[in-house]
Design a protein around this motif. Structure first.
Motif, mmCIF file in Angstrom:
data_model
loop_
_atom_site.group_PDB
_atom_site.id
_atom_site.type_symbol
_atom_site.label_atom_id
_atom_site.label_comp_id
_atom_site.label_asym_id
_atom_site.label_seq_id
_atom_site.Cartn_x
_atom_site.Cartn_y
_atom_site.Cartn_z
ATOM 1 N N HIS A 66 0.817 -1.207 0.000
ATOM 2 C CA HIS A 66 0.000 0.000 0.000
ATOM 3 C C HIS A 66 0.858 1.268 0.000
ATOM 4 C CE1 HIS A 66 -3.684 2.246 0.659
ATOM 5 N NE2 HIS A 66 -3.057 2.928 1.594
ATOM 6 N N ILE A 67 1.969 1.228 0.726
ATOM 7 C CA ILE A 67 2.818 2.425 0.780
ATOM 8 C C ILE A 67 4.003 2.335 -0.171
ATOM 9 C CG2 ILE A 67 2.117 3.031 3.110
ATOM 10 C CD1 ILE A 67 4.732 1.895 4.146
ATOM 11 N N GLY A 68 4.102 1.228 -0.917
ATOM 12 C CA GLY A 68 5.102 1.138 -1.977
ATOM 13 C C GLY A 68 6.510 0.770 -1.547
ATOM 14 N N ILE A 69 6.626 -0.073 -0.517
ATOM 15 C CA ILE A 69 7.944 -0.532 -0.082
ATOM 16 C C ILE A 69 7.921 -2.058 0.026
ATOM 17 C CG2 ILE A 69 8.544 1.594 1.154
ATOM 18 C CD1 ILE A 69 7.813 0.117 3.747
ATOM 19 N N HIS A 70 9.075 -2.643 0.223
ATOM 20 C CA HIS A 70 9.175 -4.091 0.390
ATOM 21 C C HIS A 70 8.748 -4.449 1.817
ATOM 22 C CE1 HIS A 70 10.982 -8.107 0.559
ATOM 23 N NE2 HIS A 70 10.922 -8.068 -0.772
ATOM 24 N N PRO A 71 8.056 -5.581 2.002
ATOM 25 C CA PRO A 71 7.616 -5.969 3.347
ATOM 26 C C PRO A 71 8.745 -6.079 4.361
ATOM 27 C CG PRO A 71 6.565 -7.361 1.713
ATOM 28 C CD PRO A 71 7.557 -6.513 0.984
ATOM 29 N N LEU A 87 6.608 5.953 12.863
ATOM 30 C CA LEU A 87 5.886 4.769 12.428
ATOM 31 C C LEU A 87 4.879 4.335 13.489
ATOM 32 C CD1 LEU A 87 5.871 2.632 10.105
ATOM 33 C CD2 LEU A 87 7.397 1.284 11.524
ATOM 34 N N PRO A 88 3.586 4.177 13.123
ATOM 35 C CA PRO A 88 2.616 3.694 14.116
ATOM 36 C C PRO A 88 2.921 2.250 14.498
ATOM 37 C CG PRO A 88 1.588 3.864 11.948
ATOM 38 C CD PRO A 88 2.971 4.416 11.827
ATOM 39 N N LYS A 89 2.653 1.917 15.738
ATOM 40 C CA LYS A 89 2.964 0.581 16.232
ATOM 41 C C LYS A 89 1.912 -0.419 15.755
ATOM 42 C CE LYS A 89 4.100 -1.857 20.436
ATOM 43 N NZ LYS A 89 4.203 -1.801 21.868
ATOM 44 N N ASP A 102 -4.933 3.435 7.970
ATOM 45 C CA ASP A 102 -5.235 4.856 8.113
ATOM 46 C C ASP A 102 -4.154 5.562 8.938
ATOM 47 O OD1 ASP A 102 -7.606 4.515 6.662
ATOM 48 O OD2 ASP A 102 -8.702 3.950 8.481
ATOM 49 N N ALA A 103 -3.705 4.935 10.025
ATOM 50 C CA ALA A 103 -2.650 5.523 10.847
ATOM 51 C C ALA A 103 -1.331 5.582 10.078
ATOM 52 C CB ALA A 103 -2.471 4.725 12.134
ATOM 53 N N LEU A 104 -1.067 4.572 9.269
ATOM 54 C CA LEU A 104 0.149 4.539 8.466
ATOM 55 C C LEU A 104 0.144 5.659 7.427
ATOM 56 C CD1 LEU A 104 2.663 2.754 8.392
ATOM 57 C CD2 LEU A 104 1.521 1.329 6.706
ATOM 58 N N GLU A 105 -0.996 5.852 6.753
ATOM 59 C CA GLU A 105 -1.105 6.936 5.777
ATOM 60 C C GLU A 105 -0.946 8.297 6.439
ATOM 61 O OE1 GLU A 105 -4.917 6.297 3.999
ATOM 62 O OE2 GLU A 105 -4.116 4.911 2.505
ATOM 63 N N THR A 106 -1.563 8.475 7.598
ATOM 64 C CA THR A 106 -1.452 9.740 8.321
ATOM 65 C C THR A 106 -0.016 10.002 8.743
ATOM 66 O OG1 THR A 106 -3.705 9.455 9.145
ATOM 67 C CG2 THR A 106 -2.319 11.033 10.299
ATOM 68 N N ALA A 107 0.666 8.980 9.245
ATOM 69 C CA ALA A 107 2.056 9.135 9.671
ATOM 70 C C ALA A 107 2.952 9.494 8.493
ATOM 71 C CB ALA A 107 2.551 7.854 10.335
ATOM 72 N N LEU A 108 2.732 8.858 7.345
ATOM 73 C CA LEU A 108 3.531 9.178 6.161
ATOM 74 C C LEU A 108 3.252 10.590 5.662
ATOM 75 C CD1 LEU A 108 3.430 5.834 4.200
ATOM 76 C CD2 LEU A 108 5.426 6.931 5.187
ATOM 77 N N ALA A 109 1.988 11.016 5.711
ATOM 78 C CA ALA A 109 1.647 12.375 5.297
ATOM 79 C C ALA A 109 2.301 13.398 6.230
ATOM 80 C CB ALA A 109 0.135 12.553 5.276
ATOM 81 N N ASP A 112 5.970 13.526 5.467
ATOM 82 C CA ASP A 112 6.204 14.260 4.226
ATOM 83 C C ASP A 112 6.064 15.761 4.454
ATOM 84 O OD1 ASP A 112 6.749 14.396 1.452
ATOM 85 O OD2 ASP A 112 4.606 14.736 1.067
ATOM 86 N N ASP A 113 5.058 16.169 5.259
ATOM 87 C CA ASP A 113 4.874 17.584 5.571
ATOM 88 C C ASP A 113 6.076 18.137 6.330
ATOM 89 O OD1 ASP A 113 2.424 17.539 4.339
ATOM 90 O OD2 ASP A 113 1.274 17.377 6.215
ATOM 91 N N ARG A 114 6.577 17.345 7.289
ATOM 92 C CA ARG A 114 7.748 17.790 8.064
ATOM 93 C C ARG A 114 8.979 17.932 7.182
ATOM 94 N NH1 ARG A 114 8.069 13.624 12.477
ATOM 95 N NH2 ARG A 114 5.871 13.213 12.407
ATOM 96 N N SER A 115 9.169 17.000 6.257
ATOM 97 C CA SER A 115 10.350 17.076 5.398
ATOM 98 C C SER A 115 10.244 18.260 4.438
ATOM 99 C CB SER A 115 10.542 15.775 4.627
ATOM 100 O OG SER A 115 9.498 15.590 3.706
ATOM 101 N N GLN A 116 9.031 18.597 3.989
ATOM 102 C CA GLN A 116 8.859 19.760 3.129
ATOM 103 C C GLN A 116 9.117 21.039 3.904
ATOM 104 O OE1 GLN A 116 5.021 19.530 1.306
ATOM 105 N NE2 GLN A 116 5.653 17.931 -0.141
#
Length: 123
Positions: A66-71, A87-89, A102-109, A112-116
């Motif tokens: 879903h997030i585009g990485i290897h398991p 990373l959510p536990k 949903d928590a994983l998507e929020t954490a990645l968003a 990404d916001d912090r890195s920008q």
């Protein structure tokens, strides 16, 4: 409550959430009619709002896809929580991890916001 009971409850909740997503689960009984409402279904009379979106729990392979990485990358990140604090536990069900998508998507968003923001400050 024992760990096995907690895991069993998590699996049941995961199954109910899957049924909700497919629209196959309803809390109203199909025979719940009232003579006071003229034979109308009780659920037709007072439409109750749907519960807030239920969590979507998936295994490591599905979460990684879903997030585009290897398991294995996701597993490695989970083994190093001090290094990947964003990373959510996951929860453990049997021998597998279950990830809240949903928590994983929020954490990645948020990541990404912090890195920008950091890139904007560096300029």
């Amino acid at each position: 409550m024992a760990f096995a009971d907690t895991a069993r409850i998590a699996v049941i909740l995961w199954a109910i959430a899957a049924l909700h997503r497919r629209g196959a689960y309803s809390t109203a009984h199909p025979c719940s009619t009232s003579t006071a409402t003229g034979g109308k279904s009780v659920s037709d009379e007072a439409s109750t709002p749907l519960p807030p979106s239920l969590r979507r729990w998936v295994n490591t392979r599905s979460a990684a896809a879903h997030i585009g990485i290897h398991p294995e990358v996701l597993r490695r990140w989970a083994r190093q929580p001090s290094k990947h604090t964003w990373l959510p536990k996951p929860i453990r069900v049997g021998k597998e991890f279950r990830w809240d998508i949903d928590a994983l998507e929020t954490a990645l968003a948020d990541l990404d916001d912090r890195s920008q923001e950091d890139d904007d400050e560096a300029r």
